[in-house]
Design a protein around this motif. Structure first.
Motif, PDB file in Angstrom:
ATOM      1  N   VAL A  29      16.593  10.013  45.603  1.00 27.99           N
ATOM      2  CA  VAL A  29      17.137  11.360  45.531  1.00 27.99           C
ATOM      3  C   VAL A  29      18.552  11.298  44.977  1.00 27.99           C
ATOM      4  CG1 VAL A  29      17.729  13.430  46.834  1.00 27.99           C
ATOM      5  CG2 VAL A  29      15.773  12.048  47.527  1.00 27.99           C
ATOM      6  N   PHE A  30      18.765  11.914  43.813  1.00 27.76           N
ATOM      7  CA  PHE A  30      20.096  11.996  43.207  1.00 27.76           C
ATOM      8  C   PHE A  30      20.726  13.278  43.735  1.00 27.76           C
ATOM      9  CE2 PHE A  30      22.423  11.171  38.913  1.00 27.76           C
ATOM     10  CZ  PHE A  30      23.650  11.290  39.547  1.00 27.76           C
ATOM     11  N   TYR A  31      21.612  13.144  44.717  1.00 31.54           N
ATOM     12  CA  TYR A  31      22.240  14.267  45.416  1.00 31.54           C
ATOM     13  C   TYR A  31      23.631  14.474  44.831  1.00 31.54           C
ATOM     14  CZ  TYR A  31      23.848  16.984  49.473  1.00 31.54           C
ATOM     15  OH  TYR A  31      24.340  17.961  50.295  1.00 31.54           O
ATOM     16  N   ASP A  32      23.820  15.569  44.075  1.00 28.49           N
ATOM     17  CA  ASP A  32      25.106  15.785  43.426  1.00 28.49           C
ATOM     18  C   ASP A  32      25.207  17.236  42.969  1.00 28.49           C
ATOM     19  OD1 ASP A  32      27.317  13.723  42.330  1.00 28.49           O
ATOM     20  OD2 ASP A  32      27.174  15.420  40.967  1.00 28.49           O
ATOM     21  N   SER A  33      26.411  17.643  42.581  1.00 26.37           N
ATOM     22  CA  SER A  33      26.588  18.993  42.019  1.00 26.37           C
ATOM     23  C   SER A  33      26.117  19.032  40.565  1.00 26.37           C
ATOM     24  CB  SER A  33      28.057  19.412  42.084  1.00 26.37           C
ATOM     25  OG  SER A  33      28.828  18.603  41.226  1.00 26.37           O
ATOM     26  N   PHE A  34      26.110  17.871  39.895  1.00 29.64           N
ATOM     27  CA  PHE A  34      25.730  17.724  38.486  1.00 29.64           C
ATOM     28  C   PHE A  34      26.665  18.492  37.563  1.00 29.64           C
ATOM     29  CE2 PHE A  34      21.867  16.698  40.787  1.00 29.64           C
ATOM     30  CZ  PHE A  34      21.542  15.479  40.219  1.00 29.64           C
ATOM     31  N   GLU A  35      27.880  18.748  38.033  1.00 29.80           N
ATOM     32  CA  GLU A  35      28.878  19.411  37.212  1.00 29.80           C
ATOM     33  C   GLU A  35      29.461  18.431  36.200  1.00 29.80           C
ATOM     34  OE1 GLU A  35      31.313  22.488  35.837  1.00 29.80           O
ATOM     35  OE2 GLU A  35      29.659  22.610  37.245  1.00 29.80           O
ATOM     36  N   ARG A  36      29.787  17.217  36.650  1.00 25.98           N
ATOM     37  CA  ARG A  36      30.424  16.232  35.778  1.00 25.98           C
ATOM     38  C   ARG A  36      29.495  15.070  35.424  1.00 25.98           C
ATOM     39  NH1 ARG A  36      35.490  14.645  39.049  1.00 25.98           N
ATOM     40  NH2 ARG A  36      33.997  14.887  40.709  1.00 25.98           N
ATOM     41  N   ILE A  37      28.233  15.147  35.796  1.00 23.59           N
ATOM     42  CA  ILE A  37      27.275  14.082  35.503  1.00 23.59           C
ATOM     43  C   ILE A  37      26.809  14.212  34.057  1.00 23.59           C
ATOM     44  CG2 ILE A  37      25.029  13.087  36.119  1.00 23.59           C
ATOM     45  CD1 ILE A  37      27.152  12.667  38.264  1.00 23.59           C
ATOM     46  N   THR A  38      26.928  13.117  33.303  1.00 25.09           N
ATOM     47  CA  THR A  38      26.524  13.126  31.895  1.00 25.09           C
ATOM     48  C   THR A  38      25.047  12.753  31.760  1.00 25.09           C
ATOM     49  OG1 THR A  38      27.092  10.811  31.580  1.00 25.09           O
ATOM     50  CG2 THR A  38      28.855  12.430  31.207  1.00 25.09           C
ATOM     51  N   ASP A  39      24.509  12.953  30.559  1.00 26.11           N
ATOM     52  CA  ASP A  39      23.128  12.551  30.298  1.00 26.11           C
ATOM     53  C   ASP A  39      22.951  11.050  30.446  1.00 26.11           C
ATOM     54  OD1 ASP A  39      22.494  15.186  29.872  1.00 26.11           O
ATOM     55  OD2 ASP A  39      22.229  14.994  27.698  1.00 26.11           O
ATOM     56  N   GLN A  40      23.983  10.279  30.101  1.00 27.66           N
ATOM     57  CA  GLN A  40      23.900   8.809  30.257  1.00 27.66           C
ATOM     58  C   GLN A  40      23.787   8.433  31.729  1.00 27.66           C
ATOM     59  OE1 GLN A  40      26.312  10.309  28.331  1.00 27.66           O
ATOM     60  NE2 GLN A  40      25.445   9.812  26.336  1.00 27.66           N
ATOM     61  N   GLU A  41      24.504   9.138  32.589  1.00 28.14           N
ATOM     62  CA  GLU A  41      24.412   8.858  34.024  1.00 28.14           C
ATOM     63  C   GLU A  41      23.042   9.265  34.569  1.00 28.14           C
ATOM     64  OE1 GLU A  41      28.850   9.234  35.807  1.00 28.14           O
ATOM     65  OE2 GLU A  41      28.110  11.012  34.745  1.00 28.14           O
ATOM     66  N   LEU A  42      22.501  10.372  34.070  1.00 27.86           N
ATOM     67  CA  LEU A  42      21.139  10.761  34.461  1.00 27.86           C
ATOM     68  C   LEU A  42      20.133   9.711  34.005  1.00 27.86           C
ATOM     69  CD1 LEU A  42      21.210  14.583  33.683  1.00 27.86           C
ATOM     70  CD2 LEU A  42      20.971  13.539  35.930  1.00 27.86           C
ATOM     71  N   GLU A  43      20.335   9.199  32.785  1.00 29.24           N
ATOM     72  CA  GLU A  43      19.446   8.160  32.259  1.00 29.24           C
ATOM     73  C   GLU A  43      19.547   6.887  33.105  1.00 29.24           C
ATOM     74  OE1 GLU A  43      16.609   6.262  30.444  1.00 29.24           O
ATOM     75  OE2 GLU A  43      17.047   8.359  30.018  1.00 29.24           O
ATOM     76  N   LEU A  44      20.755   6.537  33.554  1.00 27.66           N
ATOM     77  CA  LEU A  44      20.923   5.369  34.427  1.00 27.66           C
ATOM     78  C   LEU A  44      20.166   5.560  35.737  1.00 27.66           C
ATOM     79  CD1 LEU A  44      22.237   2.625  35.099  1.00 27.66           C
ATOM     80  CD2 LEU A  44      24.201   3.908  35.972  1.00 27.66           C
ATOM     81  N   ALA A  45      20.218   6.765  36.287  1.00 28.06           N
ATOM     82  CA  ALA A  45      19.472   7.053  37.521  1.00 28.06           C
ATOM     83  C   ALA A  45      17.964   6.935  37.283  1.00 28.06           C
ATOM     84  CB  ALA A  45      19.814   8.443  38.035  1.00 28.06           C
ATOM     85  N   ALA A  46      17.490   7.468  36.163  1.00 27.47           N
ATOM     86  CA  ALA A  46      16.064   7.384  35.840  1.00 27.47           C
ATOM     87  C   ALA A  46      15.646   5.932  35.610  1.00 27.47           C
ATOM     88  CB  ALA A  46      15.746   8.228  34.610  1.00 27.47           C
TER      89      ALA A  46
END
Length: 178
Positions: free
Chosen positions: A24-41
């Motif tokens: 579970v990626f728990y965050d506001s996703f305000e400052r999360i970049t696509d690269q950080e989302l890709e790292l989580a995936a």
């Protein structure tokens, strides 16, 4: 109702599931970049999780947690849905509990909801700042024995409770001892 009889050889055991658990990626996703989302995936895929749940926080939740201004919930949620479609991975889910509630949702309530909806074991994917905030909550010690944490980066400062439970968390991308 018709019953189908299946025959299996003596001693047969079904193969163990290769994928298990929920990240579970728990965050506001305000400052999360696509690269950080890709790292989580990529972390979810590497560690063979059944689900990667993106859990965006409502504005009221973010306001109470960090006092920083954020975009409207629906804008951040739409961005996550768009990113998910671009990825084309079926194991990624965007959780909409906070969008339905439209108000502050404590982390305890979010974790209880996750534990009833998604398969266990549970791992929270957090930024170092959010992990330190989570460690400052009074319910942290109650939850850390039920879940594990994966931090997106190595923290510069580690909360004393987070340090106490060092064996319950690690950093994404670092080699783990299996």
């Amino acid at each position: 109702m018709k019953h189908d009889i299946q025959r299996v050889p003596y001693g047969y055991e079904p193969p163990a599931a290769e994928r298990k658990g929920t990240l579970v990626f728990y965050d506001s996703f305000e400052r999360i970049t696509d690269q950080e989302l890709e790292l989580a995936a990529q972390t979810a895929a590497d560690r063979k999780f059944t689900k990667l749940v993106l859990y965006p926080l409502h504005e009221e939740t973010v306001r109470r947690m960090s006092k920083e201004p954020v975009q409207a919930f629906y804008k951040r949620e739409d961005r996550l849905h768009e990113w998910k479609r671009e990825q084309g991975r079926s194991f990624i889910t965007v959780e909409s509990l906070e969008g339905k509630r439209k108000k502050y949702t404590p982390l305890d309530s979010a974790l209880r909801h996750i534990s009833t909806v998604y398969p266990s074991p549970y791992f929270l994917y957090l930024t170092p700042e959010t992990a330190n905030q989570f460690a400052s909550y009074s319910s942290f010690e109650e939850w850390i024995v039920k879940i594990r944490l994966i931090l997106s980066a190595a923290p510069a400062y580690v909360h004393p409770r987070l340090e106490k439970f060092r064996h319950r968390w690690d950093v994404a991308g670092e080699d783990r001892e299996e």
